[in-house]
Write an enzyme that holds these catalytic residues in place. Structure first.
Site, mmCIF file in Angstrom:
data_model
loop_
_atom_site.group_PDB
_atom_site.id
_atom_site.type_symbol
_atom_site.label_atom_id
_atom_site.label_comp_id
_atom_site.label_asym_id
_atom_site.label_seq_id
_atom_site.Cartn_x
_atom_site.Cartn_y
_atom_site.Cartn_z
ATOM 1 N N TYR A 33 0.825 -1.204 0.000
ATOM 2 C CA TYR A 33 0.000 0.000 0.000
ATOM 3 C C TYR A 33 0.857 1.250 0.000
ATOM 4 O O TYR A 33 2.078 1.187 0.202
ATOM 5 C CB TYR A 33 -0.942 0.007 1.212
ATOM 6 C CG TYR A 33 -0.281 0.349 2.538
ATOM 7 C CD1 TYR A 33 0.557 -0.565 3.169
ATOM 8 C CD2 TYR A 33 -0.478 1.588 3.148
ATOM 9 C CE1 TYR A 33 1.161 -0.261 4.377
ATOM 10 C CE2 TYR A 33 0.120 1.890 4.363
ATOM 11 C CZ TYR A 33 0.951 0.973 4.973
ATOM 12 O OH TYR A 33 1.557 1.279 6.151
ATOM 13 N N ARG A 52 8.059 3.835 -5.043
ATOM 14 C CA ARG A 52 8.158 2.903 -3.906
ATOM 15 C C ARG A 52 7.126 1.776 -4.037
ATOM 16 O O ARG A 52 7.421 0.616 -3.736
ATOM 17 C CB ARG A 52 7.979 3.650 -2.576
ATOM 18 C CG ARG A 52 8.165 2.720 -1.366
ATOM 19 C CD ARG A 52 8.159 3.467 -0.054
ATOM 20 N NE ARG A 52 6.860 4.071 0.222
ATOM 21 C CZ ARG A 52 6.600 4.840 1.275
ATOM 22 N NH1 ARG A 52 7.559 5.117 2.151
ATOM 23 N NH2 ARG A 52 5.400 5.355 1.461
ATOM 24 N N ARG A 100 -7.928 -20.341 -1.378
ATOM 25 C CA ARG A 100 -6.893 -20.150 -0.358
ATOM 26 C C ARG A 100 -5.821 -21.235 -0.411
ATOM 27 O O ARG A 100 -6.086 -22.399 -0.152
ATOM 28 C CB ARG A 100 -7.532 -20.102 1.034
ATOM 29 C CG ARG A 100 -6.554 -19.677 2.109
ATOM 30 C CD ARG A 100 -7.210 -19.539 3.472
ATOM 31 N NE ARG A 100 -6.257 -19.032 4.450
ATOM 32 C CZ ARG A 100 -5.330 -19.782 5.034
ATOM 33 N NH1 ARG A 100 -5.245 -21.056 4.747
ATOM 34 N NH2 ARG A 100 -4.477 -19.240 5.905
ATOM 35 N N LYS A 148 6.548 -2.049 1.795
ATOM 36 C CA LYS A 148 5.391 -1.448 2.480
ATOM 37 C C LYS A 148 4.181 -2.366 2.337
ATOM 38 O O LYS A 148 3.292 -2.127 1.513
ATOM 39 C CB LYS A 148 5.118 -0.035 1.930
ATOM 40 C CG LYS A 148 4.233 0.807 2.842
ATOM 41 C CD LYS A 148 4.302 2.259 2.430
ATOM 42 C CE LYS A 148 3.227 3.105 3.085
ATOM 43 N NZ LYS A 148 3.346 3.262 4.531
ATOM 44 N N GLU A 181 12.700 2.538 13.855
ATOM 45 C CA GLU A 181 11.845 3.643 13.386
ATOM 46 C C GLU A 181 10.619 3.689 14.275
ATOM 47 O O GLU A 181 10.507 2.924 15.239
ATOM 48 C CB GLU A 181 11.467 3.423 11.918
ATOM 49 C CG GLU A 181 10.737 2.104 11.678
ATOM 50 C CD GLU A 181 10.433 1.821 10.210
ATOM 51 O OE1 GLU A 181 10.307 2.768 9.428
ATOM 52 O OE2 GLU A 181 10.290 0.635 9.862
ATOM 53 N N LEU A 206 11.282 1.202 6.837
ATOM 54 C CA LEU A 206 10.648 1.630 5.593
ATOM 55 C C LEU A 206 11.358 2.910 5.132
ATOM 56 O O LEU A 206 11.567 3.819 5.946
ATOM 57 C CB LEU A 206 9.166 1.927 5.824
ATOM 58 C CG LEU A 206 8.435 2.370 4.553
ATOM 59 C CD1 LEU A 206 8.223 1.177 3.619
ATOM 60 C CD2 LEU A 206 7.109 3.016 4.873
#
Ligand SMILES: Cc1ncc(COP(=O)(O)O)c(C=O)c1O
Length: 298
Positions: A33, A52, A100, A148, A181, A206
């Site tokens: 995302y 990114r 799945r 991310k 972070e 990140l």
């Protein structure tokens, strides 16, 4: 006005916007995302976010759903349809929906969702004037924090711990005692001798778009920059601390685990960087870094 979401090629009212129950984003957090700031109805550092995003997709071998230009158009249109002036747009791309099974399914198309909303920045501005508290938490996330992904449970647990402690952010600490972070931000300190320190890019953090933009703006300001890990002890002995992110911009951290950082008030460097960053976002990314170069490594 009803909110409109973009889902797989269609702009739909929220009540009708949905993805499949067997979407791999839902079942395996097999999705990436971006959150992009909107200022004056336009995206901030859109190119950085899209570069990114492509890197995150490529690292996980999720198909790129469309060209960068087409994605930028989807984002702009979602912002327009929701009449967002100041706020955020959230973009999520999952590997797709399939029966799945852990291994990648063949022949699925990525699921693409975008939602946008206005955000009242008054509260954030007030927090920035006062400074915010952080707490420390062990970094229990996986080994590829540079991607991310929507696998945000460890970050959510840390943020909840911060909230319950009355703090704004949790600073995550690795096994060697170094700050990686924040749970949803990059962490910085200003040392007693005036150096701006933040952890180097790598798998442990990140690569924040705001981090890169602020890094470049600080360099242009002639500030001394050091990309190296730092400990909580060093942070508590620092003159200033702050975090950067798309939603917080530059946010001064005035205490960690209840102990004051510096004189316990927001610092001059953080204040100056916030002001310059605000000008940068109002210009939608002038003086920007070379985004492609930012994310080629690691
Ligand atoms: C773990 C983490 N680090 C850093 C950031 C800051 O990144 P950006 O400046 O691109 O918003 C975020 C933002 O969500 C994050 O989740």
């Amino acid at each position: 006005m009803s909110r409109i979401a973009y889902v797989n090629g269609r702009y739909l009212p929220y009540a009708q916007a949905a993805v499949h129950v067997e979407d791999r984003g839902f079942q395996f957090a097999d999705a990436v995302y971006e959150v992009v700031a909107v200022v004056g109805g336009r995206l901030v550092d859109a190119e950085g976010h899209l570069v990114r995003l492509e890197r995150s997709l490529d690292e996980l071998r999720i198909l790129r759903p469309m060209s960068r230009t087409a994605l930028a158009m989807v984002l702009a249109e979602t912002v327009r349809r929701n009449r967002v002036q100041t706020g955020h747009i959230y973009l999520q791309v999952s590997r797709g929906a399939a029966r799945r099974e852990f291994a990648f399914p063949a022949g699925v198309s990525p699921t693409v969702v975008a939602i946008a909303r206005n955000v009242d920045m008054t509260k954030a501005d007030a927090s920035a004037r006062r400074g915010v508290a952080a707490i420390s938490q062990p970094d229990i996330r996986w080994g590829r924090c540079d991607i991310k992904t929507v696998g945000l449970l460890a970050a959510a647990l840390a943020k909840q711990a911060a909230k319950e402690a009355g703090a704004y952010e949790a600073w995550l600490v690795d096994r060697d005692g170094f700050v990686t972070e924040g749970s949803s931000s990059n962490a910085w300190i200003v040392t007693a001798d005036g150096a701006l320190v933040t952890r180097p890019l790598g798998h442990a953090i990140l690569g924040g778009i705001t981090r890169s933009a602020v890094f470049e703006l600080a360099r242009q300001e002639g500030l001394r920059l050091e990309e190296r890990p730092f400990t909580l002890t060093e942070a508590l002995a620092a003159r200033e601390a702050f975090v950067t992110s798309t939603s917080s911009y530059v946010m001064p951290v005035t205490s960690i685990d209840g102990k004051p950082v510096g004189n316990g008030g927001p610092g001059l460097v953080a204040g100056r960087l916030r002001a310059i960053y605000e000008a940068h976002s109002a210009s939608h990314g002038a003086g920007r870094p070379d985004w492609q170069a930012q994310f080629l490594a690691p």
